[in-house]
Design an enzyme around this catalytic site. Structure first.
Site, PDB file in Angstrom:
ATOM      1  N   HIS A 153     -33.664   7.731  20.650  1.00 11.06           N
ATOM      2  CA  HIS A 153     -32.564   7.851  19.669  1.00 11.06           C
ATOM      3  C   HIS A 153     -32.430   6.612  18.782  1.00 11.06           C
ATOM      4  O   HIS A 153     -31.653   6.635  17.823  1.00 11.06           O
ATOM      5  CB  HIS A 153     -31.226   8.069  20.381  1.00 11.06           C
ATOM      6  N   GLY A 161     -27.171   6.404  21.010  1.00 10.87           N
ATOM      7  CA  GLY A 161     -27.455   7.147  22.242  1.00 10.87           C
ATOM      8  C   GLY A 161     -28.093   6.310  23.334  1.00 10.87           C
ATOM      9  O   GLY A 161     -29.066   6.740  23.962  1.00 10.87           O
ATOM     10  N   ASP A 189     -36.984  15.551  26.905  1.00 10.89           N
ATOM     11  CA  ASP A 189     -35.642  15.094  27.276  1.00 10.89           C
ATOM     12  C   ASP A 189     -34.627  16.181  26.886  1.00 10.89           C
ATOM     13  O   ASP A 189     -34.880  16.965  25.969  1.00 10.89           O
ATOM     14  CB  ASP A 189     -35.359  13.795  26.501  1.00 10.89           C
ATOM     15  N   HIS A 191     -32.023  15.889  25.302  1.00 10.51           N
ATOM     16  CA  HIS A 191     -31.416  15.639  23.978  1.00 10.51           C
ATOM     17  C   HIS A 191     -32.504  15.587  22.902  1.00 10.51           C
ATOM     18  O   HIS A 191     -33.625  15.162  23.166  1.00 10.51           O
ATOM     19  CB  HIS A 191     -30.643  14.312  24.010  1.00 10.51           C
ATOM     20  N   ASP A 272     -33.187  14.261  32.311  1.00  4.63           N
ATOM     21  CA  ASP A 272     -31.881  14.914  32.173  1.00  4.63           C
ATOM     22  C   ASP A 272     -31.994  16.420  31.937  1.00  4.63           C
ATOM     23  O   ASP A 272     -30.982  17.116  31.920  1.00  4.63           O
ATOM     24  CB  ASP A 272     -31.006  14.227  31.100  1.00  4.63           C
ATOM     25  N   TYR A 311     -29.679  10.792  34.347  1.00  5.36           N
ATOM     26  CA  TYR A 311     -28.461  10.108  34.790  1.00  5.36           C
ATOM     27  C   TYR A 311     -28.099  10.447  36.228  1.00  5.36           C
ATOM     28  O   TYR A 311     -27.040  10.074  36.712  1.00  5.36           O
ATOM     29  CB  TYR A 311     -27.323  10.430  33.792  1.00  5.36           C
TER      30      TYR A 311
HETATM   31 ZN   LIG Z   1     -31.418  12.696  27.061  1.00  6.06          ZN
END
Ligand SMILES: [Zn+2]
Length: 392
Positions: A153, A161, A189, A191, A272, A311
């Site tokens: 990011h 991010g 990922d 995101h 994630d 996470y």
């Molecule tokens: Zn992510």
């Protein structure tokens, strides 16, 4: 699947079902990987690569021959992508231990999302140095695993991010500088890999594919976003399962890659997207992610495999440890030895409720498959992706 083979080669099974031999992967790490960062209460304050290294050590999976040490990228190197004012602002703020409000506003750090903490500059610059080194190893024909990388990011002139610099951009850039003329970037990922897409918007030598959760921050990467023609975005619904990932790989990602015929691949493999992550709603097994990484890198040969988000310390440590095992051609145990279980049991995380902690996260490396129905929304996303990229 990967099997051991003699003479320092391992056999890997490629996307077309054929087997290929290649040298086992190398692990890129630094002392920063062993030290916590980000301060308390940040989602990235959990043990991440440190737990992976401990687990790998407990399995006898790391030694001096396979480890390479990241160096710190210089300000001059960082300036090949990042704005010199931003680089200097982060360096000076770290040295001073405080951020001027105008700098915070302009460059996006010194807030909860991208906190200033001691050593932040050197840590971020070392992630870049590690990705440059990983690309250099790939230029020698190797597969390099750099789990502390994947800060996808980071923007040219601001943090975003939890990412300060954008190390995947440097891995890709180094491959291009080294004479590779077609680099495929695949972002698994949860995101959208917005910073990488933006960096190579006008670069015909790079194709960027991102599979990410629809409706999540940063809210970019819609299905019809093809950038300037070089990006393929696949925003998937919550609950995304192994069968659905397989469907997207088979129908869009692998044909898109085959059409481009990359000479090298860079993958961001955030964890994630796994079931149990507190910051996403996807539901993949780690085996599905390992298979996906192996299939996208196999046909190209040289590859850089980066970490990314993630996470939940248990699913992260198991995923990246198992990924290393697969890239190295090692046999994965069904049940972890006691020393490895002890490492997993010692991890803690404020973001995951005790009731949600699965006993299998302590005892095993590979998840049970999380297959399921391929929902109409995913089939339609695949059809749209094919149409947008000229695959009838
Ligand atoms: Zn992510």
């Amino acid at each position: 699947m990967v099997a051991s083979a003699p003479a320092q080669q391992i056999l890997v099974h490629c996307s077309n079902g054929a087997a290929a031999a290649r040298a086992p992967a190398l692990f890129v790490a630094s002392d920063f990987c062993r030290r916590p960062g980000f301060g308390r209460h940040h989602p990235l304050s959990i043990p991440r690569v440190s737990a992976v290294l401990e687990l790998c050590a407990s399995l006898g999976w790391v030694d001096d021959r396979c480890m390479r040490t990241s160096r710190v990228a210089t300000a001059e190197e960082l300036a090949r992508y990042h704005d010199p004012d931003y680089i200097e602002a982060l360096r000076a703020s770290d040295a001073a231990g405080c951020v001027d409000p105008a700098v915070r506003e302009r460059h996006g750090f010194g807030n909860f999302e991208n906190p200033l903490f001691p050593g932040v500059f050197e840590r971020a610059a070392t992630a870049v140095g590690g990705s440059i080194l990983a690309a250099e190893l790939a230029l020698e024909g190797r597969v390099a695993f750099h789990p502390a990388g994947g800060t996808h990011h980071g923007r040219r002139d601001r943090a975003s991010g939890f990412c300060y610099f954008n190390d995947p951009v440097f891995a890709i850039g180094r491959l291009l500088e080294g004479g590779i003329s077609r680099v495929l970037y695949v972002d698994l990922d949860a995101h959208h890999g917005d910073g990488v897409q933006e960096a190579f918007l006008d670069e015909p030598r790079v194709r960027v594919v991102s599979i990410h959760e629809r409706g999540r921050w940063p809210h970019s990467g819609a299905a019809d976003d093809v950038g300037r023609g070089y990006a393929c975005n696949l925003p998937v619904p919550a609950g995304f399962n192994d069968s659905e990932l397989e469907h997207l790989l088979e129908s869009v990602v692998l044909p898109f890659a085959a059409e481009f015929a990359p000479q090298a691949v860079v993958v961001t493999c955030g964890t994630d997207a796994l079931a149990g992550d507190p910051l996403s709603g996807l539901a993949l097994s780690n085996v599905a992610l390992w298979d996906a990484v192996e299939r996208v890198i196999c046909d190209a040969g040289p590859a850089v495999v980066l970490g990314g988000g993630g996470y939940n310390p248990w699913t992260l440590a198991r995923c990246w440890t198992g990924l290393w095992g697969r890239l190295r051609g090692l046999e994965l145990p069904d049940e972890l030895p006691v020393a490895a279980q002890r490492i997993l049991r010692s991890l803690e995380c404020d973001l995951v409720e005790d009731d949600d902690v699965d006993e299998a996260w302590f005892r095993t490396l590979a998840d049970a498959p999380r297959s399921g129905a391929v929902r109409e929304e995913v089939k339609s996303l695949a059809r749209r992706g094919r149409a947008l990229h000229g695959m009838a």
